[in-house]
Design a protein around this motif. Structure first.
Motif, PDB file in Angstrom:
ATOM      1  N   TYR A 109      65.648 -91.963  52.211  1.00  0.00           N
ATOM      2  CA  TYR A 109      65.678 -90.511  52.069  1.00  0.00           C
ATOM      3  C   TYR A 109      64.591 -89.836  52.900  1.00  0.00           C
ATOM      4  O   TYR A 109      64.822 -88.798  53.526  1.00  0.00           O
ATOM      5  CB  TYR A 109      65.537 -90.102  50.599  1.00  0.00           C
ATOM      6  N   ASN A 157      65.066 -86.947  55.598  1.00  0.00           N
ATOM      7  CA  ASN A 157      64.418 -85.664  55.349  1.00  0.00           C
ATOM      8  C   ASN A 157      63.513 -85.260  56.516  1.00  0.00           C
ATOM      9  O   ASN A 157      63.524 -84.103  56.960  1.00  0.00           O
ATOM     10  CB  ASN A 157      63.620 -85.782  54.039  1.00  0.00           C
ATOM     11  N   ARG A 215      65.580 -84.097  59.443  1.00  0.00           N
ATOM     12  CA  ARG A 215      66.094 -82.731  59.227  1.00  0.00           C
ATOM     13  C   ARG A 215      64.992 -81.689  59.418  1.00  0.00           C
ATOM     14  O   ARG A 215      65.211 -80.639  60.013  1.00  0.00           O
ATOM     15  CB  ARG A 215      66.702 -82.619  57.820  1.00  0.00           C
ATOM     16  N   VAL A 269      72.554 -88.204  49.181  1.00  0.00           N
ATOM     17  CA  VAL A 269      71.687 -87.733  48.095  1.00  0.00           C
ATOM     18  C   VAL A 269      70.719 -86.685  48.649  1.00  0.00           C
ATOM     19  O   VAL A 269      70.104 -86.899  49.701  1.00  0.00           O
ATOM     20  CB  VAL A 269      70.872 -88.901  47.490  1.00  0.00           C
ATOM     21  N   PHE A 270      70.586 -85.572  47.957  1.00  0.00           N
ATOM     22  CA  PHE A 270      69.560 -84.576  48.292  1.00  0.00           C
ATOM     23  C   PHE A 270      68.606 -84.501  47.114  1.00  0.00           C
ATOM     24  O   PHE A 270      69.027 -84.223  45.990  1.00  0.00           O
ATOM     25  CB  PHE A 270      70.192 -83.214  48.598  1.00  0.00           C
ATOM     26  N   TRP A 271      67.343 -84.772  47.381  1.00  0.00           N
ATOM     27  CA  TRP A 271      66.354 -84.860  46.301  1.00  0.00           C
ATOM     28  C   TRP A 271      65.502 -83.599  46.246  1.00  0.00           C
ATOM     29  O   TRP A 271      64.974 -83.166  47.270  1.00  0.00           O
ATOM     30  CB  TRP A 271      65.440 -86.067  46.554  1.00  0.00           C
ATOM     31  N   ASP A 307      55.724 -78.935  53.497  1.00  0.00           N
ATOM     32  CA  ASP A 307      56.533 -77.855  52.917  1.00  0.00           C
ATOM     33  C   ASP A 307      55.704 -76.840  52.126  1.00  0.00           C
ATOM     34  O   ASP A 307      56.259 -75.940  51.516  1.00  0.00           O
ATOM     35  CB  ASP A 307      57.656 -78.432  52.042  1.00  0.00           C
ATOM     36  N   ASP A 342      63.653 -78.306  46.430  1.00  0.00           N
ATOM     37  CA  ASP A 342      63.409 -77.796  47.782  1.00  0.00           C
ATOM     38  C   ASP A 342      64.416 -78.317  48.808  1.00  0.00           C
ATOM     39  O   ASP A 342      64.271 -78.050  49.992  1.00  0.00           O
ATOM     40  CB  ASP A 342      61.967 -78.096  48.227  1.00  0.00           C
ATOM     41  N   SER A 343      65.426 -79.075  48.357  1.00  0.00           N
ATOM     42  CA  SER A 343      66.400 -79.584  49.329  1.00  0.00           C
ATOM     43  C   SER A 343      67.638 -78.692  49.421  1.00  0.00           C
ATOM     44  O   SER A 343      68.580 -79.023  50.150  1.00  0.00           O
ATOM     45  CB  SER A 343      66.822 -81.015  48.954  1.00  0.00           C
TER      46      SER A 343
END
Lengths: 208, 208
Positions: free
Chosen positions: A61, A65, A68, B168-170, A173, B173-174
């Protein structure tokens, strides 16, 4: 003039993305920059915590991330030949010369050009021989240990982290919240935070 | 019609913030919603990982960060009387009735109104007696165990997580990256991800 302390470890691609933007953010808010190389592994050890690259599903992940986020920031991103790698050598160099230009040079070699920065041969083309030689001295090792301990004492638990006044902002972030803080518009209600911090622990994992 | 699977645990204030926005996001992208209650503690145990509330400096930061994010989203936020708390009872109720309305009702009781939701007496005013009674059954316990295992098998390592297709987006904040994915504009270069995932590990913490 206020000072932004940027705590980083070359091992973190999030720290690379943040490093690319932190000087502009500091300038925008009339802050001085202080680059503070620290050893993420020591923070994780201290907190008995696993890093994102040490948990297989989180490692996948994290890579996605970061790709992106790099795309969003229009920053090139190329992984180094091995990861995680041992960051002690470049960290000690950055401790001896905590200069934005040199540090960005190392970050970009690693995360933009995808080069190794974890050994003397790889670093030779990137800097002068004297700096490289001094990286092995007790002086360099001590600065890194002291930096790391100081960061821990100030509440830093991950990288990148930006410390301003006594406030820590964690992660690439957090720039939006950091900017708002620097403008004097942080919305935190300190009374509420005090209340939160004094909450009793209702259950720990052993009891659930 | 595609389905967004929302994996959550009531223990996480980030999951509360995400729960408040996920139905609108699903509707915007013509997706069905599936609410999947899971036990965060089981994910942390599986990964031998400590939760944010289990590391003192990270606990402080998490509280502040959540307050700032709630302010950004204009959502009220009031901590429950104890935290962490044992979330098994409300999770099992949500397993029996995985309905958005009931789940948001529980999230808001806990994180908007600052009420306990970890015991029968606290939950009595919030729902019917029959649901509350069934929460102690093997049926409810089994759904929670199965949900959690399924989430782990799919690569979920934290809450909230949103699964769509096999992605999967965790984290709360995703949402921006998730929206872009749903629009068909995810910028990921799968070749690069494959390359990253096949990188050798150059150093582990023991060797550094």
């Amino acid at each position: 003039m206020r000072t932004l302390i940027f705590s980083f470890d070359f091992i973190s691609p999030y720290a690379y993305l943040a490093a690319e933007g932190i000087e502009a953010l500091a300038a925008q808010h009339q802050c001085k920059m202080s680059w503070r190389p620290i050893l993420l592994a020591a923070l994780l050890n201290k907190n008995e915590q696993r890093g994102p690259a040490e948990i297989p599903t989180k490692r996948v992940y994290t890579f996605k991330n970061v790709c992106r986020l790099a795309h969003d920031a229009r920053l090139p991103l190329e992984p180094p030949p091995a990861h995680p790698f041992n960051p002690l050598l470049p960290l000690r160099i950055a401790c001896l010369r905590p200069e934005g230009e040199l540090i960005l040079h190392l970050f970009r070699a690693c995360w933009k050009d995808g080069r190794a920065i974890d050994n003397v041969d790889a670093l030779k083309p990137l800097m002068d021989e004297d700096t490289l030689k001094r990286a092995g001295t007790e002086e360099a090792k001590k600065i890194l240990r002291d930096n790391t301990q100081q960061a821990i004492d100030e509440g830093v638990f991950g990288v990148p982290s930006i410390t301003i006044d006594d406030e820590v902002f964690w992660g690439y972030d957090s720039f939006a919240h950091l900017s708002r803080y620097l403008e004097g518009n942080d919305p935190l209600d300190n009374g509420k935070i005090e209340k939160w911090l004094s909450l009793p622990v209702g259950a720990s994992r052993n009891s659930s």
